[in-house]
Motif scaffolding. Structure first.
Motif, PDB file in Angstrom:
ATOM      1  N   ALA A 171      14.868 -31.135 -48.615  1.00  0.00           N
ATOM      2  CA  ALA A 171      15.923 -30.765 -49.571  1.00  0.00           C
ATOM      3  C   ALA A 171      15.606 -29.446 -50.258  1.00  0.00           C
ATOM      4  O   ALA A 171      16.500 -28.617 -50.485  1.00  0.00           O
ATOM      5  N   HIS A 172      14.331 -29.236 -50.571  1.00  0.00           N
ATOM      6  CA  HIS A 172      13.949 -27.989 -51.246  1.00  0.00           C
ATOM      7  C   HIS A 172      14.090 -26.790 -50.317  1.00  0.00           C
ATOM      8  O   HIS A 172      14.580 -25.722 -50.731  1.00  0.00           O
ATOM      9  N   LEU A 173      13.673 -26.940 -49.070  1.00  0.00           N
ATOM     10  CA  LEU A 173      13.807 -25.843 -48.109  1.00  0.00           C
ATOM     11  C   LEU A 173      15.274 -25.496 -47.878  1.00  0.00           C
ATOM     12  O   LEU A 173      15.643 -24.318 -47.766  1.00  0.00           O
ATOM     13  N   GLU A 174      16.119 -26.516 -47.808  1.00  0.00           N
ATOM     14  CA  GLU A 174      17.554 -26.274 -47.646  1.00  0.00           C
ATOM     15  C   GLU A 174      18.144 -25.605 -48.881  1.00  0.00           C
ATOM     16  O   GLU A 174      19.022 -24.738 -48.777  1.00  0.00           O
ATOM     17  N   TYR A 175      17.639 -25.989 -50.057  1.00  0.00           N
ATOM     18  CA  TYR A 175      18.102 -25.383 -51.307  1.00  0.00           C
ATOM     19  C   TYR A 175      17.744 -23.895 -51.337  1.00  0.00           C
ATOM     20  O   TYR A 175      18.543 -23.059 -51.767  1.00  0.00           O
ATOM     21  N   SER A 183      17.834 -15.022 -52.361  1.00  0.00           N
ATOM     22  CA  SER A 183      18.838 -14.393 -51.500  1.00  0.00           C
ATOM     23  C   SER A 183      18.333 -13.123 -50.819  1.00  0.00           C
ATOM     24  O   SER A 183      18.737 -12.811 -49.690  1.00  0.00           O
ATOM     25  N   MET A 184      17.439 -12.389 -51.479  1.00  0.00           N
ATOM     26  CA  MET A 184      16.922 -11.137 -50.919  1.00  0.00           C
ATOM     27  C   MET A 184      15.544 -11.299 -50.266  1.00  0.00           C
ATOM     28  O   MET A 184      14.982 -10.346 -49.749  1.00  0.00           O
ATOM     29  N   ASP A 185      15.031 -12.526 -50.288  1.00  0.00           N
ATOM     30  CA  ASP A 185      13.689 -12.783 -49.749  1.00  0.00           C
ATOM     31  C   ASP A 185      13.809 -13.269 -48.303  1.00  0.00           C
ATOM     32  O   ASP A 185      13.825 -14.470 -48.025  1.00  0.00           O
ATOM     33  N   ARG A 186      13.878 -12.339 -47.385  1.00  0.00           N
ATOM     34  CA  ARG A 186      14.083 -12.689 -45.985  1.00  0.00           C
ATOM     35  C   ARG A 186      12.903 -13.455 -45.396  1.00  0.00           C
ATOM     36  O   ARG A 186      13.072 -14.345 -44.572  1.00  0.00           O
ATOM     37  N   THR A 187      11.700 -13.083 -45.822  1.00  0.00           N
ATOM     38  CA  THR A 187      10.501 -13.754 -45.294  1.00  0.00           C
ATOM     39  C   THR A 187      10.508 -15.233 -45.647  1.00  0.00           C
ATOM     40  O   THR A 187      10.279 -16.101 -44.791  1.00  0.00           O
ATOM     41  N   THR A 188      10.766 -15.538 -46.928  1.00  0.00           N
ATOM     42  CA  THR A 188      10.799 -16.937 -47.373  1.00  0.00           C
ATOM     43  C   THR A 188      11.852 -17.733 -46.622  1.00  0.00           C
ATOM     44  O   THR A 188      11.596 -18.852 -46.152  1.00  0.00           O
ATOM     45  N   LYS A 189      13.025 -17.168 -46.468  1.00  0.00           N
ATOM     46  CA  LYS A 189      14.118 -17.881 -45.800  1.00  0.00           C
ATOM     47  C   LYS A 189      13.826 -18.066 -44.306  1.00  0.00           C
ATOM     48  O   LYS A 189      14.142 -19.116 -43.731  1.00  0.00           O
ATOM     49  N   SER A 190      13.187 -17.079 -43.701  1.00  0.00           N
ATOM     50  CA  SER A 190      12.859 -17.188 -42.280  1.00  0.00           C
ATOM     51  C   SER A 190      11.843 -18.300 -42.040  1.00  0.00           C
ATOM     52  O   SER A 190      11.999 -19.116 -41.121  1.00  0.00           O
ATOM     53  N   LYS A 194      12.175 -22.083 -40.020  1.00  0.00           N
ATOM     54  CA  LYS A 194      11.257 -22.521 -38.963  1.00  0.00           C
ATOM     55  C   LYS A 194      10.682 -23.898 -39.271  1.00  0.00           C
ATOM     56  O   LYS A 194      10.596 -24.762 -38.394  1.00  0.00           O
ATOM     57  N   ILE A 195      10.287 -24.099 -40.533  1.00  0.00           N
ATOM     58  CA  ILE A 195       9.729 -25.403 -40.918  1.00  0.00           C
ATOM     59  C   ILE A 195      10.789 -26.497 -40.805  1.00  0.00           C
ATOM     60  O   ILE A 195      10.514 -27.607 -40.326  1.00  0.00           O
ATOM     61  N   LEU A 196      11.992 -26.177 -41.240  1.00  0.00           N
ATOM     62  CA  LEU A 196      13.082 -27.155 -41.166  1.00  0.00           C
ATOM     63  C   LEU A 196      13.372 -27.568 -39.728  1.00  0.00           C
ATOM     64  O   LEU A 196      13.616 -28.752 -39.449  1.00  0.00           O
ATOM     65  N   ARG A 197      13.350 -26.601 -38.809  1.00  0.00           N
ATOM     66  CA  ARG A 197      13.616 -26.927 -37.403  1.00  0.00           C
ATOM     67  C   ARG A 197      12.611 -27.944 -36.873  1.00  0.00           C
ATOM     68  O   ARG A 197      12.965 -28.852 -36.114  1.00  0.00           O
ATOM     69  N   ILE A 198      11.347 -27.778 -37.289  1.00  0.00           N
ATOM     70  CA  ILE A 198      10.313 -28.708 -36.818  1.00  0.00           C
ATOM     71  C   ILE A 198      10.462 -30.070 -37.497  1.00  0.00           C
ATOM     72  O   ILE A 198      10.423 -31.117 -36.837  1.00  0.00           O
ATOM     73  N   MET A 199      10.639 -30.061 -38.810  1.00  0.00           N
ATOM     74  CA  MET A 199      10.705 -31.321 -39.552  1.00  0.00           C
ATOM     75  C   MET A 199      11.932 -32.153 -39.191  1.00  0.00           C
ATOM     76  O   MET A 199      11.920 -33.382 -39.339  1.00  0.00           O
TER      77      MET A 199
END
Length: 249
Positions: A171-175, A183-190, A194-199
């Motif tokens: 839920a936190h990663l999706e948030y 919104s401007m942190d591309r590294t964090t969102k990327s 990746k973590i969400l895809r695995i989990m």
């Protein structure tokens, strides 16, 4: 070291740091220890009295010809010197070999490392995660690191935290992906994607739960064996507990 006098076996512990050179071969370890004992005027005594050596299970310690224990035996002319491997290390090695051919186990371990790195390397992400948990009245636990030299317990703890907070982490990663704060942190969102895809893989949670069961059976015994003076030798209850847990698995 374990020493024997004329009448019985006497166990004596020496706690001293011995400086090593760059090389970490069995011979390098032996040379460093021998030199130190000679300087302390203990080499002849040790050579005469020693009956056993305990090391980890690394090749430079236990290899048949070039391992530290074998070199020690040859140099003091004691072929029957007992070489005993650290039991906590052996338990870790058992699990390591057991999961070697398990693709899901590697995927889970890699994801646990990614989750720890994601939060530990960014105070902003970690603080936001803690606030996210507080706002939802969830007990927050910081994802921990898998330590290759801390045996089974570090694997178990890292897996348990992610298992317990599985829904919250997702839920936190999706948030984060939709939050103006990132919104401007591309590294964090990327990394979050990746973590969400695995989990969100259909077999991730079941694989994580299976690993927890297996690690749980070994964790308690591993921790006992890391305590000074503890052993499964002569303690049937420890052995029976381990065998009982393996039977459950």
């Amino acid at each position: 070291f374990a020493f024997s006098d004329s009448y019985n076996v006497l166990r004596t512990d020496f706690y001293k740091m011995v400086e090593l050179k760059i090389s970490s071969t069995g011979k390098a370890y032996f040379d460093a220890i021998r030199e130190d004992l000679i300087n302390e005027d203990l080499w002849n005594y040790v050579s005469a009295k020693i009956v056993a050596v305990t090391t980890d299970a690394a090749a430079n310690m236990v290899a048949a010809n070039k391992g530290f224990v074998s070199i020690f035996k040859r140099n003091i002319n004691k072929p029957k010197l007992l070489g005993h491997k650290c039991m906590a290390h052996r338990l870790e090695t058992i699990l390591k070999h057991a999961v070697k051919d398990c693709e899901n186990c590697h995927i889970v371990a890699d994801c646990l490392k990614k989750i720890h790195s994601f939060y530990s390397k960014s105070p902003k992400r970690l603080d936001h995660f803690k606030k996210f948990c507080r706002d939802r009245q969830i007990t927050c636990r910081r994802p921990t690191k898998i330590l290759p030299v801390r045996w089974v317990s570090s694997h178990h703890l890292a897996a348990k935290i992610v298992y317990t907070l599985f829904d919250t982490i997702i839920a936190h990663l999706e948030y984060i992906l939709g939050s103006p704060l990132f919104s401007m942190d591309r590294t964090t969102k990327s990394i979050a994607r990746k973590i969400l895809r695995i989990m969100k893989r259909s077999d991730f949670l079941s694989s994580l739960a299976l690993q927890l069961d297996v690690q749980g059976a070994f964790k308690g015994l591993s921790e006992i064996l890391q305590q000074k003076g503890k052993s499964i030798l002569g303690v049937p209850s420890y052995r029976q507990k381990l065998l009982g847990q393996m039977e459950k698995i």
